[in-house]
Design a protein around this motif. Sequence first.
Motif, PDB file in Angstrom:
ATOM      1  N   THR A   1       0.907  -1.007   0.065  1.00 48.24           N
ATOM      2  CA  THR A   1       0.171  -0.095   0.070  1.00 48.24           C
ATOM      3  C   THR A   1       0.908   1.239   0.057  1.00 48.24           C
ATOM      4  OG1 THR A   1      -1.958   1.188   0.939  1.00 48.24           O
ATOM      5  CG2 THR A   1      -0.111   0.025   2.596  1.00 48.24           C
ATOM      6  N   HIS A   2       0.141   2.512   0.207  1.00 49.66           N
ATOM      7  CA  HIS A   2       1.054   3.701   0.094  1.00 49.66           C
ATOM      8  C   HIS A   2       2.182   3.622   1.382  1.00 49.66           C
ATOM      9  CE1 HIS A   2       1.923   7.888   0.013  1.00 49.66           C
ATOM     10  NE2 HIS A   2       0.774   8.227  -0.227  1.00 49.66           N
ATOM     11  N   GLY A   3       3.331   3.929   0.770  1.00 52.18           N
ATOM     12  CA  GLY A   3       4.522   3.847   1.676  1.00 52.18           C
ATOM     13  C   GLY A   3       4.510   4.756   2.927  1.00 52.18           C
ATOM     14  N   HIS A   4       3.494   5.938   2.886  1.00 57.68           N
ATOM     15  CA  HIS A   4       3.341   6.671   3.934  1.00 57.68           C
ATOM     16  C   HIS A   4       2.477   5.780   5.013  1.00 57.68           C
ATOM     17  CE1 HIS A   4       3.703  10.435   1.624  1.00 57.68           C
ATOM     18  NE2 HIS A   4       4.865   9.813   1.598  1.00 57.68           N
ATOM     19  N   HIS A   5       1.343   5.095   4.434  1.00 61.34           N
ATOM     20  CA  HIS A   5       0.611   4.140   5.414  1.00 61.34           C
ATOM     21  C   HIS A   5       1.610   3.250   6.347  1.00 61.34           C
ATOM     22  CE1 HIS A   5      -2.796   4.870   2.327  1.00 61.34           C
ATOM     23  NE2 HIS A   5      -2.832   5.837   3.081  1.00 61.34           N
ATOM     24  N   THR A   6       2.216   2.466   5.548  1.00 56.46           N
ATOM     25  CA  THR A   6       2.914   1.328   6.209  1.00 56.46           C
ATOM     26  C   THR A   6       3.922   2.157   7.352  1.00 56.46           C
ATOM     27  OG1 THR A   6       2.724  -0.037   4.342  1.00 56.46           O
ATOM     28  CG2 THR A   6       4.463  -0.618   6.074  1.00 56.46           C
ATOM     29  N   THR A   7       4.506   2.894   6.699  1.00 59.54           N
ATOM     30  CA  THR A   7       5.621   3.662   7.491  1.00 59.54           C
ATOM     31  C   THR A   7       5.075   4.120   8.902  1.00 59.54           C
ATOM     32  OG1 THR A   7       6.891   4.422   5.814  1.00 59.54           O
ATOM     33  CG2 THR A   7       7.393   5.532   7.572  1.00 59.54           C
ATOM     34  N   SER A   8       3.826   4.921   8.957  1.00 52.01           N
ATOM     35  CA  SER A   8       3.283   5.376   9.850  1.00 52.01           C
ATOM     36  C   SER A   8       2.853   4.181  11.042  1.00 52.01           C
ATOM     37  CB  SER A   8       1.637   5.789   9.715  1.00 52.01           C
ATOM     38  OG  SER A   8       0.756   4.887   9.163  1.00 52.01           O
ATOM     39  N   ALA A   9       2.581   3.107  10.475  1.00 51.84           N
ATOM     40  CA  ALA A   9       2.399   1.852  11.389  1.00 51.84           C
ATOM     41  C   ALA A   9       3.581   1.216  11.991  1.00 51.84           C
ATOM     42  CB  ALA A   9       1.600   0.672  10.649  1.00 51.84           C
ATOM     43  N   MET A  10       4.794   1.338  11.004  1.00 48.07           N
ATOM     44  CA  MET A  10       6.161   0.755  11.417  1.00 48.07           C
ATOM     45  C   MET A  10       6.744   1.605  12.586  1.00 48.07           C
ATOM     46  SD  MET A  10       7.458   0.019   7.679  1.00 48.07           S
ATOM     47  CE  MET A  10       9.184  -0.057   8.285  1.00 48.07           C
ATOM     48  N   LEU A  11       6.451   2.847  12.394  1.00 51.07           N
ATOM     49  CA  LEU A  11       7.130   4.164  13.360  1.00 51.07           C
ATOM     50  C   LEU A  11       6.289   3.833  14.805  1.00 51.07           C
ATOM     51  CD1 LEU A  11       7.687   7.163  11.248  1.00 51.07           C
ATOM     52  CD2 LEU A  11       9.417   5.434  12.038  1.00 51.07           C
ATOM     53  N   SER A  12       4.919   3.476  14.829  1.00 51.24           N
ATOM     54  CA  SER A  12       4.105   3.458  15.775  1.00 51.24           C
ATOM     55  C   SER A  12       4.507   2.351  16.541  1.00 51.24           C
ATOM     56  CB  SER A  12       2.597   3.327  15.326  1.00 51.24           C
ATOM     57  OG  SER A  12       2.041   3.133  16.629  1.00 51.24           O
ATOM     58  N   VAL A  13       4.786   1.215  15.889  1.00 58.30           N
ATOM     59  CA  VAL A  13       5.446  -0.030  16.526  1.00 58.30           C
ATOM     60  C   VAL A  13       6.725   0.135  17.394  1.00 58.30           C
ATOM     61  CG1 VAL A  13       5.988  -2.387  16.133  1.00 58.30           C
ATOM     62  CG2 VAL A  13       3.846  -1.450  15.081  1.00 58.30           C
ATOM     63  N   GLU A  14       7.590   0.718  16.398  1.00 60.70           N
ATOM     64  CA  GLU A  14       8.867   1.021  17.154  1.00 60.70           C
ATOM     65  C   GLU A  14       8.719   1.901  18.297  1.00 60.70           C
ATOM     66  OE1 GLU A  14      13.347   2.750  15.510  1.00 60.70           O
ATOM     67  OE2 GLU A  14      11.560   2.333  14.110  1.00 60.70           O
ATOM     68  N   ALA A  15       7.971   2.921  18.261  1.00 58.46           N
ATOM     69  CA  ALA A  15       7.643   3.900  19.390  1.00 58.46           C
ATOM     70  C   ALA A  15       7.078   3.481  20.752  1.00 58.46           C
ATOM     71  CB  ALA A  15       7.014   5.053  18.716  1.00 58.46           C
ATOM     72  N   PHE A  16       6.546   2.002  20.563  1.00 64.58           N
ATOM     73  CA  PHE A  16       5.562   1.687  21.821  1.00 64.58           C
ATOM     74  C   PHE A  16       6.777   1.338  22.769  1.00 64.58           C
ATOM     75  CE2 PHE A  16       3.773  -1.998  24.098  1.00 64.58           C
ATOM     76  CZ  PHE A  16       2.786  -1.711  23.924  1.00 64.58           C
ATOM     77  N   ASP A  17       7.555   1.079  22.890  1.00 65.28           N
ATOM     78  CA  ASP A  17       8.493   0.722  23.801  1.00 65.28           C
ATOM     79  C   ASP A  17       9.267   1.632  23.992  1.00 65.28           C
ATOM     80  OD1 ASP A  17       7.247  -2.021  24.671  1.00 65.28           O
ATOM     81  OD2 ASP A  17       8.285  -2.855  23.289  1.00 65.28           O
ATOM     82  N   LEU A  18       9.916   2.550  22.984  1.00 68.43           N
ATOM     83  CA  LEU A  18      11.112   3.480  22.988  1.00 68.43           C
ATOM     84  C   LEU A  18      10.622   4.646  23.914  1.00 68.43           C
ATOM     85  CD1 LEU A  18      12.622   3.420  19.294  1.00 68.43           C
ATOM     86  CD2 LEU A  18      13.398   2.547  21.431  1.00 68.43           C
ATOM     87  N   ALA A  19       9.252   4.883  23.821  1.00 73.60           N
ATOM     88  CA  ALA A  19       8.542   5.837  24.569  1.00 73.60           C
ATOM     89  C   ALA A  19       8.942   5.830  26.045  1.00 73.60           C
ATOM     90  CB  ALA A  19       7.150   6.019  24.114  1.00 73.60           C
ATOM     91  N   ASN A  20       9.060   4.457  26.314  1.00 72.50           N
ATOM     92  CA  ASN A  20       9.418   4.484  27.924  1.00 72.50           C
ATOM     93  C   ASN A  20      10.726   4.290  28.539  1.00 72.50           C
ATOM     94  OD1 ASN A  20       8.215   3.908  30.761  1.00 72.50           O
ATOM     95  ND2 ASN A  20       8.619   1.849  30.262  1.00 72.50           N
ATOM     96  N   ASN A  21      11.419   4.653  27.367  1.00 71.67           N
ATOM     97  CA  ASN A  21      13.092   4.525  27.570  1.00 71.67           C
ATOM     98  C   ASN A  21      13.675   5.973  27.683  1.00 71.67           C
ATOM     99  OD1 ASN A  21      15.847   4.375  27.227  1.00 71.67           O
ATOM    100  ND2 ASN A  21      15.995   2.863  25.738  1.00 71.67           N
TER     101      ASN A  21
END
Length: 842
Positions: A166-186
Amino acid sequence: MLKKLASLLFIFVLALPLQAQQPKKLNASQIHDAVKKLNFLGTVLYVAAHPDDENTRLISYMSNQVKARTAYLSLTRGDGGQNLIGPEIRELLGVIRTQELLAARSVDGGEQRFTRANDFGYSKHPEETLNIWDKDQVLSDVILAIRQFKPDIIINRFDHRTPGTTHGHHTTSAMLSVEAFDLANNPNIYPEQDKTYGTWQPKRQFFNTSWWFYGSEENFEKADKSKLLNFDIGVYYPSKGLSNNEIAALSRSKHLCQGFGALTQRGSQTEYIELINGDLPKDKTNLFEGIDTSWNRVKGGKTIGDILKNVEANFNFENPSTHVKDLLLARQLIQQLDNEYWKNYKTQEIDAIIEACLGLYLEASASTPTASPGETITINLEAVNRSPINMELVSYQLSTDKIATLKALPLKNNDKQNLEQSLTIPKDMQPSSPYWLNKKGTLGMYKVEDKNLIGKPETPRLISVTFNLTINNQPFSVTKPIVYRYSKPDKGELYRPFEIIPEASAKISEKVIIFDTDQQKDISVIVKAGRDNLNGFVQIAHPNNWSVFPEKQNIDIKYKGETQTLTFTVIPPKNQNEGLITPMVHVGEDVYTRELVEIDYEHIPYQTVVLPSESKVVRLDIKKRGENIAYIEGAGDVVPESLRQIGYNVMVLNPEDITIERLSAFDAVVVGIRAYNILDELKFKQQILLDFVENGGNMIVQYNTNRGLKVDNLSPFELKVSRDRVTDENAEVTLLAKNHPVLNYPNQITKADFEGWTQERGLYFPNQWSNEFTPILSMHDKGETAKQGSLLVAKHGKGHYIYTGLSFFREFPAGVSGAYRLFANMLSIGKDNLNNKEQFKD
């Protein structure tokens, strides 16, 4: 009817300032709903890439049914899309889409957030997206949103596991969200954020899936659903008289520039979310299982909860003011909480509820919609307490003042008080404008120097008034942005934002000025006064090899808001060349080089945008044949104006005016982008257009989507539009038909003509066509097969039918020389032996 329904839908949203829109006056049911939300301490963050990506059904459900604080994080502002309601593209389209998102959230009850990512257009893969976006900055902004908003639940609109589908922006939004899930607590990740907002660990993260992601409903039925939760988002809300899916449709219909106005829907609908991080709730009907969403969540909250649950359970719909005493007590206890996040947010919520229960109306309206630094205006203050509660206006304070104005004015039941206050705009105050446009960014990122603004949907109002009150002898303050309230006989009462504008602004009428010979042209510079009695002079900055006469001209404008038009003569160089020209308005010791852009649509607040005033001048080596062009407008572009720039007589033709007789005056007909998607009349006029071609005319059809075509036969021969596109504007172009007239007459087209293209090569190319068509060009994005459908030419009778997905609608406003030369050839094909046709007047 939609506007009436939307006005009934207001759900109290306190984290977003209700800036310069007509104030919402809540009824008792709406106040009660706000109390229910006050008693829920849980948060949901929905994450996607663009305006319109959000699932308004789920946002509305979380906000109105679950009662959670719910926000949509859109990584971009949608700058790279198309505009179905007007000419604005790029930055200005982003301004419109930002306001449409805010309008949507005012309906569905959510809040709105952004990152600094710039929507540069369609992207096919996250790798390409992150080559253009600055990943570190965008990831930082996603983590900032999590740390600020502190969501218990994160829901991604797209699947992070399927890059390239799908649109590269779409998948990127999900990828960054997943990456941020734990990083936000570091705390070691972006530690400067941690100092201000602390870290945060969301409890769960989901992917908002559906049968569509499985390829078919049959596949979805067979799929493993052990990690899926589902909700019936068709729930009916008696207090609103609407179902959740009706609210969602009204919210989505705010995206008018994308053509998303739609019918409302009713009845049960199931929405699915798939767990991708955290623990799966045992009770799949309870998204917040294991999370205390009561006031017991915070230390000292139990007493607050007891008070507010009593208010909710025994709410007085006939006289909500009876609850003010308890609400004030709860407010005092909220102020004593150690938890800063819930203390601040719940204070905003309860303050607004108290204001509504009192029927308290406070307003600060300017005598003018705009003012410039140094100008003095009048502010009209209105205060009325529509309840029997004892109240006093102790003082009020303008945000520009250091001290408050004391009043000690009793506010008796329904006794309106009107006050006047003089306001002098500080000399150093910057103009009102979207903060992300204040500094020049890059193709992929906006530059925001003030870190406190990152993520905010819009620039905070520059000037406000704080009303300092006592209610039953307890201090209570309400801050209101200054607005401009006025009326029109045909519209009634209206509101506009009060804006700070420069004392002088200037623009050149055309953003791109094409010189198809070395002959001089006169251009118009329009100077607008931001204050009365504006005097000075104007010069034009220009490239060294261009000349402008006269060197300067004086301006003398008596009244604010009036304009003066000056004519300058621009002389181009002999050979092909391009550059930028900028009007410079000298007023005293100050020089103004910006223009004031005003955006006025009824469905969003009036917008003022201050941008650098630049026009591109292009000395173009171009030849053309034919003179008279009919243009059928589609979804909005500047192609007609651009063709006039190179000397064509262009008449915009309404579909109902298409007749054989009318078309006989033209050498060619050009059909605007997506015209066959939006103009129903064309299904009745298509044969007339094809007959025009057969009789010797040329017809150029610009891109359409393959969904929702209004005609059965787009061309005289077989032609099927696909979703093929080439998003890399620098993708190599191969000339397939080197000897074809469209590449040779009257201009010799080479690969050099495809240099300097912007945003993309083109979109929605056909992928099947009959032998009558000749494919002219081949191009492709990295790692893909060649696409040959960007420009197809077919001889039909005595004329030529041309279908093109090349993005001329983007290249013309950017002044791309090669795009003009190629389009001139398309118009000129077969016109080497023209019969002179009678001129027409536009």
